[in-house]
Design a protein around this motif. Sequence first.
Motif, short mmCIF file in Angstrom:
data_model
loop_
_atom_site.label_atom_id
_atom_site.label_comp_id
_atom_site.label_asym_id
_atom_site.label_seq_id
_atom_site.Cartn_x
_atom_site.Cartn_y
_atom_site.Cartn_z
N VAL B 197 115.66 -14.28 -30.87
CA VAL B 197 117.11 -14.30 -31.06
C VAL B 197 117.38 -14.10 -32.54
N GLU B 198 118.38 -13.29 -32.84
CA GLU B 198 118.71 -13.01 -34.24
C GLU B 198 120.19 -13.21 -34.45
N ALA B 199 120.55 -13.69 -35.60
CA ALA B 199 121.97 -13.86 -35.91
C ALA B 199 122.19 -13.80 -37.41
N ARG B 313 116.00 -15.09 -37.64
CA ARG B 313 115.41 -14.80 -36.33
C ARG B 313 114.59 -16.01 -35.92
N ILE B 314 114.62 -16.28 -34.64
CA ILE B 314 113.75 -17.32 -34.09
C ILE B 314 113.01 -16.73 -32.89
N GLY B 315 111.75 -17.05 -32.77
CA GLY B 315 110.98 -16.63 -31.60
C GLY B 315 110.51 -17.85 -30.83
N VAL B 316 110.68 -17.83 -29.50
CA VAL B 316 110.24 -18.98 -28.68
C VAL B 316 109.41 -18.47 -27.51
N ASP B 317 108.57 -19.35 -27.00
CA ASP B 317 107.83 -18.96 -25.80
C ASP B 317 108.63 -19.36 -24.56
N ALA B 318 108.07 -19.12 -23.40
CA ALA B 318 108.82 -19.32 -22.16
C ALA B 318 109.15 -20.79 -21.92
N GLY B 394 121.70 -23.40 -35.47
CA GLY B 394 122.36 -22.30 -34.77
C GLY B 394 121.35 -21.47 -33.99
N LEU B 395 120.24 -21.15 -34.66
CA LEU B 395 119.20 -20.35 -33.99
C LEU B 395 118.56 -21.13 -32.84
N VAL B 396 118.33 -22.42 -33.05
CA VAL B 396 117.71 -23.22 -31.98
C VAL B 396 118.63 -23.24 -30.75
N ASP B 397 119.93 -23.41 -30.98
CA ASP B 397 120.86 -23.41 -29.85
C ASP B 397 120.90 -22.05 -29.14
N MET B 398 120.89 -21.00 -29.94
CA MET B 398 120.94 -19.67 -29.34
C MET B 398 119.66 -19.40 -28.52
#
Lengths: 291, 798, 161
Positions: B197-199, B313-318, B394-398
């Motif tokens: 996710v990017e913002a 940008r934040i990257g997360v796994d499933a 913000g990124l964590v919520d998105m």
Amino acid sequence: MKWPAIGYARATSLDELWRLQAEHGAAAQLLAGGQTLLATLAFRLSDPKILLDITRIAALRGIAVQDGVLRIGALTRHAELGRDPLVAQHAPLLAEAAPLIAHPAIRNRGTIGGSLAYADPAAELPACVVALGATIVAVSPRGERRVPAEAFFTGLLQTALAPDEIIAAVEIPGTQPTTRSRIIEVARRSGDYAMAGLAARLSLNAEGRVTSPRLVFFGVGSGPVLAARAGAALDGWVLDSAAIAAAQAALAEDLDPPADMHGPPEMKRHLARVLTFRALSPLLRASEVAE
Amino acid sequence: MNEIRTADSLGLSREDLPNSYIGRSVPRPNLPKLVQGRATYTDDVVLPRMLHAAFYRSPHAHARILSIDSAAAMLVPGVVRVFTGADIAKVCDPWVAVLAHLKGMKSAPQYALPLDRATWQGEALVAVVADSRAAAEDGVAALEVTFDPLPAQTDMATALAPGAVVIHPELGDNLAFQRTAVQGDVEAAFASAHKVVEARFVSARHTGVTLEPRSIIADFSRADDTLTVHLATQAPHMIQSVLATQLHLEEGRVRVICKDVGGSFGIKVHVYPDEVAVAAISRILGRPVKFIADRFESFGSDIHARDHVITGRIGVDAQGKILAFDIDDLTGIGPYSVYPRTSAVEGNQVVNLCGGPYDFANYRCSTTVVLQNKVPTCQYRAVGHPIATAVTEGLVDMAAHAIGMDPIEMRRRNMLRDDAYPYTSPAGMRFEGLSHHASLAKLLELVPVDRIRADQTAKRHKGVYRGLGFAAFIELTNPSPFMYGIGGARISAQDGATVRMDPDGSVVVASGVTEQGQGTETILAQIVAHGVGVAVNKVRVVTGDTQNTPYGGGTWACRGAGIGGEAALQSAIALKDQILHVAGTMLQASPATLDIMLGEVVDKTTGTPRISLAEIGRVVYFRGDTLPKDLPREFVQTRHYITKEYPFAFTNGIQACWVEVDTATGMVKVLEHWCVEDCGRVINPMLVDEQVRGGIVQGLGGALYEHCVYDEQGNLLTTTMADYLVPMAAEMPEIHVGHVETPTKESLLGAKGAGEAGTAGAPGALMNAINDALRPLGAVVTEQPFTPARILRALDAI
Amino acid sequence: MSARIDITLMVNGERVSRSVEARRHLIDFLRLDLGLTGSHAGCEHGVCGACTVRVDGEIVRGCLVLAASLDGAEVTTIEGLTDSAEVADLQDAFVACNAAQCGFCSPGMVMAAADILRHHPTATREEIREHLSGNYCRCTGYQAIVDAVEQTLATRREDRR
């Protein structure tokens, strides 16, 4: 931010005022409540040479009803508007407007005459007097002159007052049992000048039909804006959702708002439509509201 | 270590241990004078022969000064003299605000009044001194100054682009500082991520709007070659050093006195050119000169802060595990870095703090700090924290939304475990001990999440949009020399306290930390009362005078309680030991068998009173002849304290915000707000709670209202309090505060800072709440302040 | 023209006669001419409320009142209000609730809060917030101030029973 060097004189009667005005001419500036004037002086935005204090002129005071007309003296403070029983009875719109004006300490000093004479486009009282179909009583050494509120506000911070005239009072025609009025606004914080506001007055007869509607917007133009086309869209119609929608649509031609710090003209147009709905929808019949 | 005998820790009641003051809501002894109008702010001080200064300030964002004609001004009644930059430069050196450890940082020499060029609108250019402030302003109005206006570099986005106006040609470009922190393999992490996710986030230019404006009286006496400065400041000793250096005085001949201060928040910890000019003018005239900034000039000359544009940008796994953050920060700081703390620290903090609460492996964060022709920015309450928190949260919520996970669960899965410490973050920050999970649990005790979610759903059916948002944060407090000292700044990370007992058994503590209204003097009194064993009303506190307090750093970066408080505790304990030693001799008892309780020396085991401190005082001070000759009797003890193990004592916390968005008008109403924070040992819960609330309101103000608006030419448009909107009582919510206590083990007191937690978390929590409210409508806002216009635009309503 | 105007007025119950510069606002008059430094100039353009004082019994912005216009007026400042003990309970509540931090707003805030005690004895928390919305405090979250006013109102109502 000290005020520039300036003179001060107090008039205790109109005659004394005329004499002082004659003496000082254009260099003189009237001082009533001072809540706007003195703030602008602090920024050295204006440069009058002398302030003529009119707050002790008895002829400019008082609230009375005569022949069904409410007469409010120019020196009536906003706080008095908010608590005076005659105002509450004969011009509830003004009583409703008072708490929207700034804060208690300002309302204890600011006067209706000062507010109308300054003619700030975002101020509540100019819009109210236009909505109420009031008459501004102007007085000068030449005598009294009555100006319909609609014709009084002539442009940004401009009024129909001649240089030697002052506001003596505001006269407001009586209300009928069918009269409805409402003032609402959208302001960033309580007491701020509104981003957009609406002072509305109309009559609703027994069958819910609108007569003599006056929707007057503030904060969206160079002065109070009487939305004639929106009014026409309501006049004679039963007040229902469709009528309100028609009035909202008509605003597109009534309003030509400037941009300001809070947002672009589109925002003010949008807020005016929202305010129109919010002012009128409480007047809808129960059946309409349920829809 | 770290075990203080408090009533609580011993399982006793306050009645059992009546002078146990740590953790107790003692009302502030200095409040009655404040609410009765009996305080002494700098402007309340009047000195003989005092003159008043006012400044001609640049009307241009960037201009060459062609001429200054003061002839008419000198004719104004009351005007005494006019000073230009050249006049001041004869007695006052310029400074360059860089820190050696911020590698590659650059800034240009700044004069108290510029010699030939104005670089921001509002910059003081010429000083007029007169017998009253009004006359000085009349003199300013009569000055004739001519300019050659120059193109202004206002947009930070183009500051480094070809064709940019290079504000200081000798620097080569407008780049003041750049830093990138990298940990792990960010690109690989994003490549492997389930969701990325990017913002883009914008944090607006704010300013502090301390209700008491900047205030100074400089009084140079030729008789004793001494400069006495009455100043509303957070750092008296730092200012002493700076003024001595710039004005070529011996440091010992500069005295800075700071009585009551009407709010600071970082605004009053910097060196302001106009204030230095006032000191220089006094040096020249040999008379006291007062300068009280008016509100108009405050907006154009107090430091601004938080002018940042950030892409993240934040990257997360499933499963929602955070894999990486990648963040780019750009900030504009005005034409000069501010002395001596520099204007690179806010951006640097963003790099230090992003992702702070979370356990993740891959991090890249850069800050680019550029010059521009606007008011200089510098450290303001919660430096960098609100930005880093809003971006991170913000990124964590998105990301949570992107994978359909509840935001609370998302945080629970990713927060650093409470048993993970000591821990070094990907940004290189070392955490001694934090309590994210305990804090979250405590928050969830306070926030009725289920009821709120049910209400939210029900209201949406009626077209009412409410939202609940969370923001976890870390906060940097108790700074060591790693913050400024290692960079070469003469800013003390150490602080001292001197505690003495007078003949009547009362106690005086003098401390290098200062009172800005947060209650420093109260907690010092509590700590000393606790440490010595007297009632708190027997302790008087001296702060804010370089001549009468131990050398110290003052009040900033949340160090008053943690550093100044520990110094006070150690000196109080030392004084107690000394008193008991004397008492033991007088009573022919071992000091170890004695204690001090509410001003009485008592038998430790039975609590039986043996002798009062007043009686000991009488004997020591007036009948010392009756005591053994070799008995030490120093009832004055001084201790200093500095943190040594960790560069900073980090705190943590989490906030929740519950809002209603009027989707027709774009207005946001904050319905309720919660904060749980862990500032280590809480000394006075009542003070901490309202300080946290004040911080939250400051954060909410920044996120909803506050904005220093400029036009493209660099004209500041918000120069009154009618244009620059601050938060007021009617719009602010009820705020609930809870605590978790993880004392730092570095000190006996165990206190960390508490003053910035509220501000750090509030904007992020509010943003997430607004976006939670707007989510069904597909709208998102990330640009502060969240004005009606921005919300209506996000809703496509305008 | 920097005219001087002679005025005689009552300040905190004491008669005061001065010749004041016409341009001097009430707060500078109080602070500079009378040494009443409890009233503060926070913005000098009528927004912050730090200068709130009473003129003829009602609160005003002292920075938006010309001292020269006050001949014959009655002015009450925080010093006078304190000496009269009219709001001693309110001031005690401010201390007990920690309703001040730096204190620069406090005199104006107490003057405004005193107005609530006089005119709105049954004010709710929301009404208290609204009434105080013209008084800026940067330090507290306003909540402690609202607490102090609310508690004082409640105690006074209780005492009246």
